[in-house]
Design a protein around this motif. Structure first.
Motif, mmCIF file in Angstrom:
data_model
loop_
_atom_site.group_PDB
_atom_site.id
_atom_site.type_symbol
_atom_site.label_atom_id
_atom_site.label_comp_id
_atom_site.label_asym_id
_atom_site.label_seq_id
_atom_site.Cartn_x
_atom_site.Cartn_y
_atom_site.Cartn_z
ATOM 1 N N HIS A 298 0.839 -1.199 0.000
ATOM 2 C CA HIS A 298 0.000 0.000 0.000
ATOM 3 C C HIS A 298 0.879 1.255 0.000
ATOM 4 O O HIS A 298 0.657 2.203 -0.752
ATOM 5 C CB HIS A 298 -0.899 -0.064 1.240
ATOM 6 C CG HIS A 298 -2.014 0.935 1.239
ATOM 7 N ND1 HIS A 298 -2.787 1.184 0.114
ATOM 8 C CD2 HIS A 298 -2.508 1.744 2.218
ATOM 9 C CE1 HIS A 298 -3.664 2.105 0.395
ATOM 10 N NE2 HIS A 298 -3.533 2.466 1.682
ATOM 11 N N GLN B 212 2.299 1.786 -3.322
ATOM 12 C CA GLN B 212 1.280 2.324 -4.241
ATOM 13 C C GLN B 212 1.126 3.835 -4.048
ATOM 14 O O GLN B 212 1.104 4.611 -5.010
ATOM 15 C CB GLN B 212 -0.072 1.671 -3.931
ATOM 16 C CG GLN B 212 -0.394 0.488 -4.803
ATOM 17 C CD GLN B 212 -1.666 -0.204 -4.294
ATOM 18 O OE1 GLN B 212 -2.299 0.268 -3.348
ATOM 19 N NE2 GLN B 212 -2.011 -1.298 -4.948
ATOM 20 N N LYS C 19 4.048 5.826 -5.213
ATOM 21 C CA LYS C 19 4.032 5.870 -6.687
ATOM 22 C C LYS C 19 2.975 6.863 -7.171
ATOM 23 O O LYS C 19 3.195 7.658 -8.100
ATOM 24 C CB LYS C 19 3.703 4.489 -7.247
ATOM 25 C CG LYS C 19 4.887 3.569 -7.268
ATOM 26 C CD LYS C 19 4.711 2.546 -8.374
ATOM 27 C CE LYS C 19 5.774 1.481 -8.292
ATOM 28 N NZ LYS C 19 7.112 1.995 -8.069
#
Ligand code: C2E
Ligand code: CA
Ligand code: CA
Length: 668
Positions: A59, A62, A65
Motif C-alpha cells: 500500500h 502504491q 508511486k
C-alpha cells in the motif's frame, strides 16, 4: 511331605514402575500437544504478521508511486494549459490541476498513517517544504495562463515552476525508492520470522516424537523382558529354578505321546524326602530351603538332558525318564537318584543325612496320560512311605484301593468322633523305689464298629493332618481329668494322669486357658495332670514353647519331654526347657541287655537329667531282663507291657493301690 507355608515369588510390576510408565506417557502426550499448539500458534501469528506487513508495504509503495505520478501530471497539466487553444479548455485543465492537488494531499495523508521508517518520514518532511515552495509558483503560472498572459506564464514556468516541481519530484522518487527498499526488508524479515517459527515447530515436534519413540522403545523392551520373566516364573519353581507342575505336565504329555508312537517306555518317579518337616522345624526354614536347593541340583546332575526334573512344591520332586527300552533302565536311574539324594549334605555348618521315598509309575503299563501317571506315582510313593520310608515302590493297581481306604478312614474318623467311639485307656508307670503307681498315661483307643479296638498309630497322622485332633484331644483330656479326679476321691490322692499333646494341640493359642478351665471343671488339682510333648514340638519355636511351659508350671501342671532321644534336638537344648520329666524312648531300651552302646546312652541321659534336676521315665519295658538292666543303670520310673498294657479306667482302678514288689521283685 508337602509344606504348606512354601513361599512363592510371583512376578509383579511394581507400583513405582507402573506410576513411572503412566507418568511418562502422559508427559509425552502433553509435551507433543503443547509443542504442536505453541508451534501452530507461532506459525499462525507470523504468517498473519507477514501478510499485514506485506499489505501495508505494498500500500505504501502504491501511495508513493501515486504521489510521484500526480506531481508529474500536475506539471504536464501546466504545460497543456499554456498551449491550450481556448478558455474552456484551459478552465478544464485548471480543474484537473486542482483535483490532482487534492488527490496528492489525500495520498500523502494516507501514507502518513502507515508505519514509516525515519528516512521516509524525513523525505516526506522535505517534500512538504519543497511543495510549499513550488505550489504558489504553479498557481501563479496557471493564473497568468488564465489571464491570457501566456508569455509571462511560460517564462515563469520554465524559470521557476519546473525547477521547483523537479525538486519535489526528486524527493518523491527518493521516497519511492526508500519505500521499495523498506518493503523488501519488511517482507524479508517477516519471511525470516515465519521460517524461524516453522523451524522451531518442526524441531520441537521432531524432538517430542523422538522422545516418544525412545519412551515407547523402553516400554516395549521392559514389557518384553517382564513378559519373559513372568512366563519363566509361571512355569518354574522360584527356589530351585526347576520346572513346576505346569511345565512338567506339558513335557510329560509330549514324552508320553512320543513313547506311544515309538513304543518306548516312560518312567515317572515321584520323590519325597523323608522327615523333611523335621529338618525345617529343628534347623529352620533357611536350612530347609538350602537342602531343597541341593537336592534339586543333585537330581538335575543325575539324569540325562532329555529327561525331566521338576519340583512340585515342598519336598516333592518328579523325575521323568523318557525314551527307555526296558524297565531295568528306569530302575537304574532310580538307584542313581537314591544314591545322589542320600549322600550327606553340608548345611549351615552341619552334616545332614536324608533319605527319600520314591513312587514309580510306567507308561504305558500304569497309564497313558500325564495325569494318571503322576497320580499313580504319587500313590506308589505314599505306599513307600507307609511301608517304612527310604525305599522305592512300583505302582500296582491294588494301591488305588488303598488310597480309597484312606479316604474312607477319614470319613470314618469324623463319624467315630461324632458317635463318641473314642476313649482314653490308661497305662501305669511304676516307681521302682515305692513299687507303686504314681502316674498313668492316657492313650486314646478307637472302638471301631467293625474293626474292633484300634491304637492311634494307624490314624493319628490323619487326625493331625485334618486338624480333628484338637477337638478329640480336648474331649479325651476332659474325660481323663474327670477319671483322675474320681480316683482322687477314692483315696489315690497322689495319682496323676499324663496326657499326650500333638503339635497342633500344643500350638493352639487358647491351650493354657482350656487346661485351666478343665481342671476347675473336673475339680482335679493341677498336680494331678502331666502333659507330654515331643522335643520336635518344642524345637519348632523354642521361645514360645518355653513361655507356654512356664505358664503350665505356674499352674502346677508338670510337663514331660516324650520320646526323648529320637528328635534332632541336642542335649544342650534341654537346659532351656523348664520341663520336669524326660521320657526315654523305647528305641534305646529294646536291646539294652545286648547293646552296650544303648546302655551307655541311657545311663548318660539318666545322669544328665538327674544333674538338671529332672525325673526320668523309661518307656517300653517288656521283659524282666530289661527291667534288671535298667535298675542297674539307676532308673527309677518305668512303663511298659511288663508292668501293664493300656487298660480302660475301670480296670486300672482295681490295681491302683497295689504294691508291685511281689510282681517285679524287690529293689536292690
Ligand atoms: P507314646 O506317647 O510314646 O505312647 C507310648 C506308646 O507305646 C503307646 O502306643 C503304648 O501303647 C506303647 N507301649 C507302651 N508300652 C509298650 C511296650 O512295652 N512295648 C511296646 N512295643 N509298646 C508299648 P499307642 O497307644 O499306640 O500310642 C502311640 C502314640 O500315639 C503315643 O506314643 C502318643 O504319641 C500318641 N497318642 C496316644 N494317645 C494320644 C492322645 O490321646 N493324644 C495324642 N495327641 N497323642 C496320643
Ligand atoms: Ca507319651
Ligand atoms: Ca513315648
Amino acid at each position: 511331605m508337602r509344606e504348606p507355608g512354601e513361599p512363592t515369588r510371583r512376578f509383579v510390576l511394581s507400583p513405582a514402575w507402573k506410576l513411572g510408565l503412566v507418568a511418562g506417557f502422559v508427559t509425552q502426550l502433553l509435551l507433543i500437544l503443547f509443542v504442536t499448539f505453541i508451534g501452530l500458534a507461532a506459525m499462525n501469528t507470523s504468517e498473519q504478521r507477514l501478510m499485514t506487513i506485506t499489505q501495508q508495504h505494498l500500500h505504501k509503495l502504491q501511495l508513493s508511486k501515486a504521489m510521484v505520478f500526480l506531481a508529474r501530471e500536475r506539471t504536464l497539466n501546466l504545460f497543456k494549459a499554456l498551449h491550450a487553444e481556448d478558455m474552456f479548455e484551459r478552465d478544464a485543465l485548471y480543474l484537473e490541476f486542482t483535483q490532482m492537488a487534492n488527490r496528492f494531499v489525500t495520498a500523502r495523508s494516507e501514507l502518513l498513517t502507515l508505519p514509516l521508517t525515519p528516512q521516509e518520514r524525513r523525505l516526506l518532511d522535505e517534500q512538504r517544504e519543497l511543495t510549499r515552495h513550488a505550489v504558489p509558483i504553479q498557481e501563479e503560472v496557471m493564473q497568468l495562463a488564465r489571464d491570457e498572459k501566456l508569455a509571462a506564464a511560460r517564462k515563469l514556468l520554465m524559470a521557476e515552476a519546473i525547477p521547483a516541481q523537479n525538486a519535489v519530484l526528486d524527493v518523491l522518487s527518493r521516497l519511492d525508492e526508500a519505500a521499495r527498499g523498506s518493503t523488501q526488508e519488511a517482507i524479508a524479515s517477516a519471511e525470516q520470522a515465519y521460517a524461524a517459527a516453522r523451524f522451531w515447530m518442526y524441531s520441537l515436534c521432531g524432538a517430542a516424537l523422538l522422545i516418544g519413540i525412545v519412551v515407547a522403545a523402553i516400554v516395549i523392551a521392559y514389557t518384553n523382558r517382564a513378559g519373559r520373566e513372568r512366563e519363566h516364573m509361571a512355569t518354574h519353581d522360584a527356589l530351585t529354578g526347576l520346572p513346576n507342575r505346569l511345565l512338567l505336565m506339558g513335557r510329560l504329555e509330549q514324552a508320553v505321546a512320543r513313547a506311544l508312537r515309538h513304543k518306548f517306555l516312560v518312567g515317572v518317579m515321584f520323590i519325597d524326602l523323608d522327615r523333611f518337616k523335621l529338618v525345617n522345624d529343628t534347623l529352620g526354614h533357611a536350612a530347609g530351603d538350602e537342602l531343597i536347593r541341593q537336592v534339586a541340583e543333585r537330581l538335575s546332575g543325575t539324569v540325562r538332558s532329555e529327561d525331566i526334573v521338576a519340583r512340585l512344591g515342598g519336598d516333592e520332586f518328579v523325575v521323568v525318564v523318557t525314551d527307555a527300552d526296558k524297565v531295568g533302565q528306569i530302575i537304574h536311574v532310580v538307584d542313581k537318584v537314591t544314591e545322589a539324594v542320600t549322600r550327606t549334605y553340608q548345611i549351615a555348618g552341619r552334616e545332614i543325612f536324608v533319605t527319600c521315598s520314591i513312587g514309580i509309575s510306567l507308561c504305558p503299563n500304569d497309564g497313558t496320560t500325564a495325569n494318571d501317571l503322576l497320580q499313580h506315582a504319587d500313590t506308589a510313593m505314599y505306599h513307600a512311605k507307609e511301608s517304612g520310608r527310604n525305599r522305592y515302590q512300583m505302582f500296582d493297581a491294588e494301591m488305588n484301593a488303598r488310597v480309597a481306604q484312606r479316604l474312607h478312614l477319614e470319613t470314618d474318623l469324623r463319624q467315630g468322633i461324632a458317635r463318641g467311639e473314642f476313649q482314653p485307656y490308661y497305662q501305669p508307670q511304676i516307681n521302682l523305689e515305692t513299687q507303686r503307681i504314681h502316674v498313668v498315661e492316657a492313650l486314646m483307643r478307637w472302638h471301631h464298629p467293625t474293626r474292633g479296638t484300634m491304637e492311634p498309630g494307624s490314624y493319628l497322622d490323619l487326625l493331625e493332618e485334618t486338624g480333628t485332633i484338637v477337638e478329640l484331644g480336648r474331649r479325651l483330656l476332659l474325660e481323663a481329668c474327670t477319671q483322675c479326679a474320681q480316683w482322687h476321691a477314692e483315696g489315690h490322692t497322689e495319682l496323676a494322669v499324663a496326657i499326650n499333646l500333638s503339635g497342633k494341640e500344643f500350638w493352639q493359642a487358647d491351650l493354657v486357658e482350656f487346661v485351666e478351665q478343665a481342671l476347675v471343671q473336673t475339680k482335679l488339682p493341677a498336680q494331678g495332670l502331666h502333659l507330654e510333648l515331643t522335643e520336635t514340638i518344642l524345637m519348632q519355636d523354642i521361645d514360645q514353647a518355653v513361655a507356654k511351659i512356664q505358664q503350665f508350671k505356674q499352674m502346677g501342671v508338670r510337663v514331660a519331654v516324650d520320646d526323648f532321644g529320637t528328635g534332632y534336638s541336642s542335649l544342650a537344648h534341654l537346659k532351656h526347657f523348664p520341663v520336669d520329666t524326660l521320657k526315654i524312648d523305647r528305641f534305646f531300651i529294646k536291646d539294652i541287655q545286648n547293646q552296650p552302646i544303648d546302655a551307655a546312652i541311657t545311663r548318660a541321659i539318666i545322669s544328665l537329667s538327674e544333674s538338671l534336676g529332672l525325673d526320668t521315665v523309661v518307656e517300653g519295658v517288656e521283659d524282666p531282663q530289661q527291667l534288671e538292666a535298667l535298675r542297674k543303670l539307676g532308673c527309677r520310673v518305668v512303663q511298659g507291657y511288663l508292668i501293664g498294657r493300656p487298660l480302660p479306667g475301670k480296670d486300672i482302678g482295681a490295681i491302683l493301690g497295689q504294691d508291685w514288689t511281689h510282681t517285679l521283685g524287690p529293689d536292690h
